[in-house]
Design an enzyme around this catalytic site. Structure first.
Site, PDB file in Angstrom:
ATOM      1  N   GLU A  55      45.098  81.746 -30.609  1.00  0.00           N
ATOM      2  CA  GLU A  55      44.527  82.995 -30.074  1.00  0.00           C
ATOM      3  C   GLU A  55      43.004  83.046 -30.131  1.00  0.00           C
ATOM      4  OE1 GLU A  55      46.539  86.183 -32.105  1.00  0.00           O
ATOM      5  OE2 GLU A  55      48.470  85.669 -31.211  1.00  0.00           O
ATOM      6  N   ASN A 108      47.475  77.396 -28.907  1.00  0.00           N
ATOM      7  CA  ASN A 108      48.551  78.379 -28.728  1.00  0.00           C
ATOM      8  C   ASN A 108      47.960  79.769 -28.476  1.00  0.00           C
ATOM      9  OD1 ASN A 108      51.452  78.971 -29.044  1.00  0.00           O
ATOM     10  ND2 ASN A 108      50.883  80.078 -30.907  1.00  0.00           N
ATOM     11  N   HIS A 167      55.014  86.540 -25.317  1.00  0.00           N
ATOM     12  CA  HIS A 167      55.416  87.880 -25.760  1.00  0.00           C
ATOM     13  C   HIS A 167      55.355  88.757 -24.513  1.00  0.00           C
ATOM     14  CE1 HIS A 167      55.596  86.788 -29.916  1.00  0.00           C
ATOM     15  NE2 HIS A 167      54.358  86.344 -29.901  1.00  0.00           N
ATOM     16  N   GLU A 189      56.782  81.477 -28.699  1.00  0.00           N
ATOM     17  CA  GLU A 189      57.101  82.712 -29.431  1.00  0.00           C
ATOM     18  C   GLU A 189      57.795  83.718 -28.508  1.00  0.00           C
ATOM     19  OE1 GLU A 189      53.599  84.300 -31.395  1.00  0.00           O
ATOM     20  OE2 GLU A 189      52.906  82.304 -31.996  1.00  0.00           O
ATOM     21  N   ASP A 193      59.664  86.477 -26.670  1.00  0.00           N
ATOM     22  CA  ASP A 193      60.483  87.691 -26.741  1.00  0.00           C
ATOM     23  C   ASP A 193      60.141  88.548 -25.534  1.00  0.00           C
ATOM     24  OD1 ASP A 193      58.005  88.702 -27.719  1.00  0.00           O
ATOM     25  OD2 ASP A 193      58.751  88.910 -29.757  1.00  0.00           O
TER      26      ASP A 193
HETATM   27  C1  XIL Z   1      53.462  88.009 -36.272  1.00  0.00           C
HETATM   28  C2  XIL Z   1      54.686  88.095 -37.175  1.00  0.00           C
HETATM   29  O1  XIL Z   1      55.841  88.067 -36.369  1.00  0.00           O
HETATM   30  C3  XIL Z   1      54.642  89.375 -37.970  1.00  0.00           C
HETATM   31  O2  XIL Z   1      55.697  89.386 -38.935  1.00  0.00           O
HETATM   32  C4  XIL Z   1      53.299  89.513 -38.686  1.00  0.00           C
HETATM   33  O3  XIL Z   1      53.238  90.765 -39.322  1.00  0.00           O
HETATM   34  C5  XIL Z   1      52.165  89.382 -37.710  1.00  0.00           C
HETATM   35  O4  XIL Z   1      52.278  88.147 -37.008  1.00  0.00           O
HETATM   36  N1  XIL Z   1      51.059  85.718 -32.420  1.00  0.00           N
HETATM   37  C6  XIL Z   1      51.293  84.772 -33.378  1.00  0.00           C
HETATM   38  C7  XIL Z   1      52.258  85.056 -34.475  1.00  0.00           C
HETATM   39  O5  XIL Z   1      50.774  83.642 -33.276  1.00  0.00           O
HETATM   40  O6  XIL Z   1      51.903  84.436 -35.681  1.00  0.00           O
HETATM   41  C8  XIL Z   1      52.421  86.542 -34.691  1.00  0.00           C
HETATM   42  O7  XIL Z   1      53.454  86.731 -35.651  1.00  0.00           O
HETATM   43  C9  XIL Z   1      52.728  87.227 -33.385  1.00  0.00           C
HETATM   44  C10 XIL Z   1      51.614  87.034 -32.388  1.00  0.00           C
END
Ligand code: XIL
Length: 389
Positions: free
Chosen positions: A157, A207, A246, A281, A283
């Protein structure tokens, strides 16, 4: 002679495909993904999930999940909360469970502005001091896990939505060079030594989120790959781009558009050849507060829409050779980060809170079953053709 070796190669392909197909007895997400020609279907998991028996029945089933990502426990605030004091207790538990189940591990994450201990984020650093701190952290963590990580999310990020580099203690102190520096340090720390071969070293990933939906940010990620490739820092290379994915129901791009984005990254050279891509990741949240949701209003419609969008994302990975796999950011709503982070949004996972399979699960499974079946029959047809002539 050429025909004989081609036939042998196809027999090998068929046999390994058949082996993959045998794993599909349970007909799960991972075994079908493998039979469809990919490396894995995975999930995030955390230490608080380890004692949940109903959760573990699914998470430990390699037919469903062949790759595990520790959701939080490898982050800097957990692994080095105080300067020079490392703790791997939590992440080691997740890694040990994956190993016991014969699952691969995606390791997550090293250089990130978030979930940083305050000694890093509030330190008054000179460039030399922060370089030393970053080098020590990455080297220690990467060496601890060694070859157990299929991949590392080395930089996470680093981008703003307009594609520029995000403000952080790293950017402010070191400038953009903190990115190739991180990749170089991770490369050296994960090098298994001469003779071990590239296959045994973790893939080093950039990422980020919204790469699927925001062209300016996707261009920023491409610029990061080029920055690493063209860097003067010895050993800097990037092997992969991770698309977090996401997403929100009704805002997910089409399968074709997603495949085009993946192909755009896959055309890039990260310094050691073309990069691979993965959804890291995934969802797809339902937002019941939006006009679209109100228009659909029927739970039924939203769940069907979500099912179609999950299939579009997984399908786009199937469509692109360089896409190695898909990881969901938890498979059950019981442990999804979405509701606590994005008020109003939720129901983002493949399984309900009570571990019931949703329409989204069924649609992904159907898609993978069909992809596995047509790959097998294609290999079979080619083999019959070669044996005939
Ligand atoms: C999130 C986790 O799912 C949560 O439990 C935590 O509180 C915050 O981080 N991008 C990422 C992940 O790279 O590490 C993040 O995970 C979600 C967004």
């Amino acid at each position: 002679m050429a025909r004989v070796s081609l036939a042998l190669a196809l027999i090998f392909n068929l046999v390994s495909g058949a082996t993959a197909q045998n794993q599909t007895k349970g007909d799960g997400l991972h075994s079908l993904m493998v039979a469809a020609g990919k490396l894995y279907f995975g999930t995030a998991m955390e230490t608080n999930n380890l004692d949940d028996a109903a959760y573990q029945v699914i998470a430990s089933n390699k037919n469903e999940f062949g790759m595990i990502t520790p959701e939080n426990s490898q982050k800097w605030e957990v692994t080095e909360p105080t300067q020079g004091e490392f703790s791997f207790t939590q992440a080691d538990q997740v890694a040990a469970r994956a190993k016991a189940n014969g699952q691969l591990l995606r390791c997550h994450t090293l250089t990130w502005h978030s979930q940083l201990p305050s000694f890093v984020s509030t330190g008054a650093w000179t460039p030399e001091m922060l370089t030393a701190v970053l080098t020590a952290h990455l080297t220690t963590v990467v060496q601890h896990y060694g070859g157990q990580c299929y991949a590392w999310d080395v930089v996470n990020e680093a981008l703003n939505e307009d594609g520029s580099l995000r403000e952080s203690v790293f950017l402010t102190t070191l400038g953009p060079d903190y990115i190739p520096l991180s990749f170089a340090v991770a490369a050296r720390a994960s090098d298994p030594g001469p003779g071990a071969g590239a296959a045994n070293r973790p893939k080093l990933y950039y990422n980020d989120f919204n790469l699927e939906t925001n062209p300016a940010k996707a261009e920023g990620a491409a610029a990061i790959v080029r920055l690493v490739r063209d860097s003067q820092i010895p050993d800097a290379r990037v092997d992969g781009v991770g698309l977090q994915a996401h997403l929100t129901v009704s805002q997910t791009p089409s399968r074709a558009d997603l495949a085009a984005i993946l192909r755009g990254f896959a055309a890039l050279d990260g310094g050691a050849g073309r990069v691979e891509v993965a959804y890291t990741e995934l969802d797809i949240a339902i937002d019941r507060g939006t006009a679209t949701a109100a228009a659909h209003n029927q739970t039924q419609d939203l769940e069907e829409q979500q099912a179609a969008e999950y299939a579009a994302v997984v399908g786009s990975c199937l469509d692109v050779d360089a896409c190695v796999g898909v990881t969901v950011w938890q498979f059950t709503d019981k442990y999804s980060w979405v509701p606590a982070t994005f008020p109003g949004k939720g129901e983002a996972c493949l399984f309900t809170e009570n571990f019931g399979k949703k329409k989204a699960y069924e649609s992904v499974l159907t898609l993978l079953r069909e992809a596995a079946r047509s790959r097998m029959s294609l290999i079979g047809r080619r083999l019959r053709y070669l044996c005939h002539y």
